[in-house]
Design a protein around this motif. Structure first.
Motif, PDB file in Angstrom:
ATOM      1  N   ASP A   1       0.849  -1.185   0.000  1.00 26.32           N
ATOM      2  CA  ASP A   1       0.000   0.000   0.000  1.00 26.32           C
ATOM      3  C   ASP A   1       0.893   1.246   0.000  1.00 26.32           C
ATOM      4  O   ASP A   1       1.774   1.383   0.848  1.00 26.32           O
ATOM      5  CB  ASP A   1      -0.886  -0.023   1.243  1.00 26.32           C
ATOM      6  CG  ASP A   1      -1.885   1.118   1.271  1.00 26.32           C
ATOM      7  OD1 ASP A   1      -2.085   1.755   0.223  1.00 26.32           O
ATOM      8  OD2 ASP A   1      -2.474   1.360   2.344  1.00 26.32           O
ATOM      9  N   PRO A   2       0.708   2.154  -0.943  1.00 21.78           N
ATOM     10  CA  PRO A   2       1.575   3.342  -1.017  1.00 21.78           C
ATOM     11  C   PRO A   2       1.518   4.191   0.253  1.00 21.78           C
ATOM     12  O   PRO A   2       2.520   4.804   0.630  1.00 21.78           O
ATOM     13  CB  PRO A   2       1.035   4.125  -2.213  1.00 21.78           C
ATOM     14  CG  PRO A   2       0.206   3.186  -2.982  1.00 21.78           C
ATOM     15  CD  PRO A   2      -0.246   2.116  -2.046  1.00 21.78           C
ATOM     16  N   ASP A   3       0.370   4.227   0.917  1.00 17.54           N
ATOM     17  CA  ASP A   3       0.278   5.000   2.155  1.00 17.54           C
ATOM     18  C   ASP A   3       1.178   4.410   3.242  1.00 17.54           C
ATOM     19  O   ASP A   3       1.837   5.141   3.987  1.00 17.54           O
ATOM     20  CB  ASP A   3      -1.169   5.048   2.651  1.00 17.54           C
ATOM     21  CG  ASP A   3      -2.081   5.805   1.695  1.00 17.54           C
ATOM     22  OD1 ASP A   3      -1.570   6.709   0.993  1.00 17.54           O
ATOM     23  OD2 ASP A   3      -3.278   5.487   1.655  1.00 17.54           O
TER      24      ASP A   3
ATOM     25  N   ASP B   1       6.236   4.635   6.388  1.00 18.68           N
ATOM     26  CA  ASP B   1       7.511   4.038   6.785  1.00 18.68           C
ATOM     27  C   ASP B   1       8.677   4.956   6.436  1.00 18.68           C
ATOM     28  O   ASP B   1       9.625   5.107   7.219  1.00 18.68           O
ATOM     29  CB  ASP B   1       7.702   2.683   6.116  1.00 18.68           C
ATOM     30  CG  ASP B   1       6.795   1.612   6.698  1.00 18.68           C
ATOM     31  OD1 ASP B   1       6.267   1.827   7.815  1.00 18.68           O
ATOM     32  OD2 ASP B   1       6.623   0.565   6.040  1.00 18.68           O
ATOM     33  N   GLU B   2       8.638   5.558   5.253  1.00 27.40           N
ATOM     34  CA  GLU B   2       9.722   6.448   4.848  1.00 27.40           C
ATOM     35  C   GLU B   2       9.765   7.696   5.722  1.00 27.40           C
ATOM     36  O   GLU B   2      10.848   8.168   6.096  1.00 27.40           O
ATOM     37  CB  GLU B   2       9.559   6.830   3.378  1.00 27.40           C
ATOM     38  CG  GLU B   2       9.819   5.681   2.435  1.00 27.40           C
ATOM     39  CD  GLU B   2       9.469   5.997   1.000  1.00 27.40           C
ATOM     40  OE1 GLU B   2       8.893   7.073   0.750  1.00 27.40           O
ATOM     41  OE2 GLU B   2       9.767   5.166   0.128  1.00 27.40           O
ATOM     42  N   GLU B   3       8.593   8.241   6.082  1.00 28.04           N
ATOM     43  CA  GLU B   3       8.563   9.407   6.967  1.00 28.04           C
ATOM     44  C   GLU B   3       9.095   9.052   8.351  1.00 28.04           C
ATOM     45  O   GLU B   3       9.835   9.816   8.961  1.00 28.04           O
ATOM     46  CB  GLU B   3       7.130   9.939   7.073  1.00 28.04           C
ATOM     47  CG  GLU B   3       6.632  10.619   5.815  1.00 28.04           C
ATOM     48  CD  GLU B   3       5.166  11.006   5.921  1.00 28.04           C
ATOM     49  OE1 GLU B   3       4.550  10.765   6.987  1.00 28.04           O
ATOM     50  OE2 GLU B   3       4.632  11.547   4.937  1.00 28.04           O
ATOM     51  N   ARG B   4       8.724   7.889   8.859  1.00 26.74           N
ATOM     52  CA  ARG B   4       9.189   7.455  10.169  1.00 26.74           C
ATOM     53  C   ARG B   4      10.705   7.227  10.158  1.00 26.74           C
ATOM     54  O   ARG B   4      11.395   7.482  11.140  1.00 26.74           O
ATOM     55  CB  ARG B   4       8.464   6.170  10.568  1.00 26.74           C
ATOM     56  CG  ARG B   4       8.644   5.814  12.019  1.00 26.74           C
ATOM     57  CD  ARG B   4       7.843   4.587  12.430  1.00 26.74           C
ATOM     58  NE  ARG B   4       6.442   4.680  12.086  1.00 26.74           N
ATOM     59  CZ  ARG B   4       5.824   3.885  11.199  1.00 26.74           C
ATOM     60  NH1 ARG B   4       6.500   2.943  10.582  1.00 26.74           N
ATOM     61  NH2 ARG B   4       4.547   4.018  10.942  1.00 26.74           N
ATOM     62  N   PHE B   5      11.238   6.772   9.024  1.00 27.94           N
ATOM     63  CA  PHE B   5      12.673   6.542   8.909  1.00 27.94           C
ATOM     64  C   PHE B   5      13.440   7.857   8.960  1.00 27.94           C
ATOM     65  O   PHE B   5      14.564   7.917   9.476  1.00 27.94           O
ATOM     66  CB  PHE B   5      12.980   5.791   7.606  1.00 27.94           C
ATOM     67  CG  PHE B   5      14.434   5.503   7.411  1.00 27.94           C
ATOM     68  CD1 PHE B   5      15.075   4.550   8.175  1.00 27.94           C
ATOM     69  CD2 PHE B   5      15.169   6.194   6.458  1.00 27.94           C
ATOM     70  CE1 PHE B   5      16.424   4.281   7.996  1.00 27.94           C
ATOM     71  CE2 PHE B   5      16.506   5.943   6.270  1.00 27.94           C
ATOM     72  CZ  PHE B   5      17.137   4.984   7.043  1.00 27.94           C
TER      73      PHE B   5
END
Length: 60
Positions: A40-42, A47-51
């Protein structure tokens, strides 16, 4: 060993080894899907923002 214990040992061995053989045959006939549906793109964006965020330190 008594007859009962030998029979139970054979039954247990058939169950364990039979289960192993059945699992191997099942996995050979239906291998794991490699090119499955995309994530899911969301969830990927989350995940990328949290990273990118710094690790939350706890100062106690």
């Amino acid at each position: 060993m008594s007859t009962t214990s030998v029979v139970m040992m054979i039954v247990a061995m058939v169950v364990v080894w039979g289960g192993l053989v059945a699992a191997i045959l099942y996995l050979r006939s239906r291998p794991e899907v490699v090119g499955g549906p995309h994530e899911d793109p969301d969830l990927v964006r989350d995940d990328e923002e949290r990273f990118q965020q710094p690790h939350p330190y706890r100062d106690t």
